[in-house]
Design a protein around this motif. Structure first.
Motif, PDB file in Angstrom:
ATOM      1  N   LEU A  75       0.833  -1.207   0.000  1.00 26.05           N
ATOM      2  CA  LEU A  75       0.000   0.000   0.000  1.00 26.05           C
ATOM      3  C   LEU A  75       0.867   1.257   0.000  1.00 26.05           C
ATOM      4  N   CYS A  76       1.983   1.227   0.711  1.00 27.77           N
ATOM      5  CA  CYS A  76       2.911   2.364   0.707  1.00 27.77           C
ATOM      6  C   CYS A  76       3.427   2.607  -0.705  1.00 27.77           C
ATOM      7  N   PRO A  85       0.017   4.418   5.401  1.00 22.73           N
ATOM      8  CA  PRO A  85      -1.044   4.887   4.513  1.00 22.73           C
ATOM      9  C   PRO A  85      -2.441   4.417   4.912  1.00 22.73           C
ATOM     10  N   LEU A  86      -2.671   4.229   6.186  1.00 29.00           N
ATOM     11  CA  LEU A  86      -3.983   3.714   6.601  1.00 29.00           C
ATOM     12  C   LEU A  86      -4.864   4.831   7.121  1.00 29.00           C
ATOM     13  N   PRO A  87      -6.125   4.752   6.837  1.00 31.28           N
ATOM     14  CA  PRO A  87      -6.773   3.756   5.993  1.00 31.28           C
ATOM     15  C   PRO A  87      -6.464   4.015   4.522  1.00 31.28           C
ATOM     16  N   ALA A  88      -6.551   2.964   3.743  1.00 32.04           N
ATOM     17  CA  ALA A  88      -6.426   3.076   2.291  1.00 32.04           C
ATOM     18  C   ALA A  88      -7.775   2.667   1.717  1.00 32.04           C
ATOM     19  N   GLY A  97      -7.852   7.202  -1.631  1.00 30.36           N
ATOM     20  CA  GLY A  97      -6.985   7.907  -0.699  1.00 30.36           C
ATOM     21  C   GLY A  97      -7.266   7.477   0.721  1.00 30.36           C
ATOM     22  N   GLY A  98      -6.847   8.324   1.648  1.00 29.82           N
ATOM     23  CA  GLY A  98      -7.034   8.053   3.058  1.00 29.82           C
ATOM     24  C   GLY A  98      -8.229   8.804   3.609  1.00 29.82           C
ATOM     25  N   VAL A  99      -8.252   8.948   4.922  1.00 33.79           N
ATOM     26  CA  VAL A  99      -9.383   9.566   5.601  1.00 33.79           C
ATOM     27  C   VAL A  99      -9.546  11.028   5.198  1.00 33.79           C
ATOM     28  N   GLU A 100      -8.427  11.715   4.953  1.00 31.29           N
ATOM     29  CA  GLU A 100      -8.524  13.132   4.577  1.00 31.29           C
ATOM     30  C   GLU A 100      -9.287  13.315   3.274  1.00 31.29           C
ATOM     31  N   ILE A 101      -8.953  12.521   2.285  1.00 38.29           N
ATOM     32  CA  ILE A 101      -9.626  12.598   0.971  1.00 38.29           C
ATOM     33  C   ILE A 101     -11.082  12.181   1.115  1.00 38.29           C
TER      34      ILE A 101
END
Length: 123
Positions: A75-76, A85-88, A97-101
């Motif tokens: 995942l990296c 990179p979690l969550p993916a 993406g992750g939680v931000e996206i």
């Protein structure tokens, strides 16, 4: 749906796959996939958001998976991020993406149409 190490036996198609192939296979075989860790608060936020929208993502808890650290390394590489990179989150086989996206798409109104188009949401 949780996929943990106990549910993936040596008779599954994962036996001869590299971690990267596992990620690609899982992401392309399920509408929404979240690679997660049970002790990661960001992963919990992402899963809770999806569940609150009545989306039933396939969740792979890497800390409970026999190949979890190798999948995390894959995942990296896929995300281009050397940090954790979690969550993916994957939608229709594509890395979202992750939680931000995920949260940004939800706030700006783009997440629900994306999930509807993917067939993960029937609102």
């Amino acid at each position: 749906m949780d996929i943990e190490s106990s549910s993936i036996s040596s008779t599954t198609p994962f036996k001869n796959m590299t971690p990267r192939e596992m990620v690609t296979h899982l992401a392309s075989s399920n509408v929404v996939v979240v690679f997660s860790s049970t002790d990661c608060c960001f992963s919990t936020v992402a899963k809770n958001l999806l569940f609150s929208l009545a989306v039933g993502p396939t969740v792979i808890e890497l800390d409970r998976h026999a190949s979890g650290s190798a999948i995390l390394a894959a995942l990296c590489q896929l995300s281009g991020d050397t940090r954790q990179p979690l969550p993916a989150v994957f939608v229709c086989g594509k890395f979202l993406g992750g939680v931000e996206i995920l949260l940004a798409k939800h706030i700006n109104g783009a997440l629900i149409p994306l999930l509807k188009e993917a067939g993960a949401l029937w609102l």
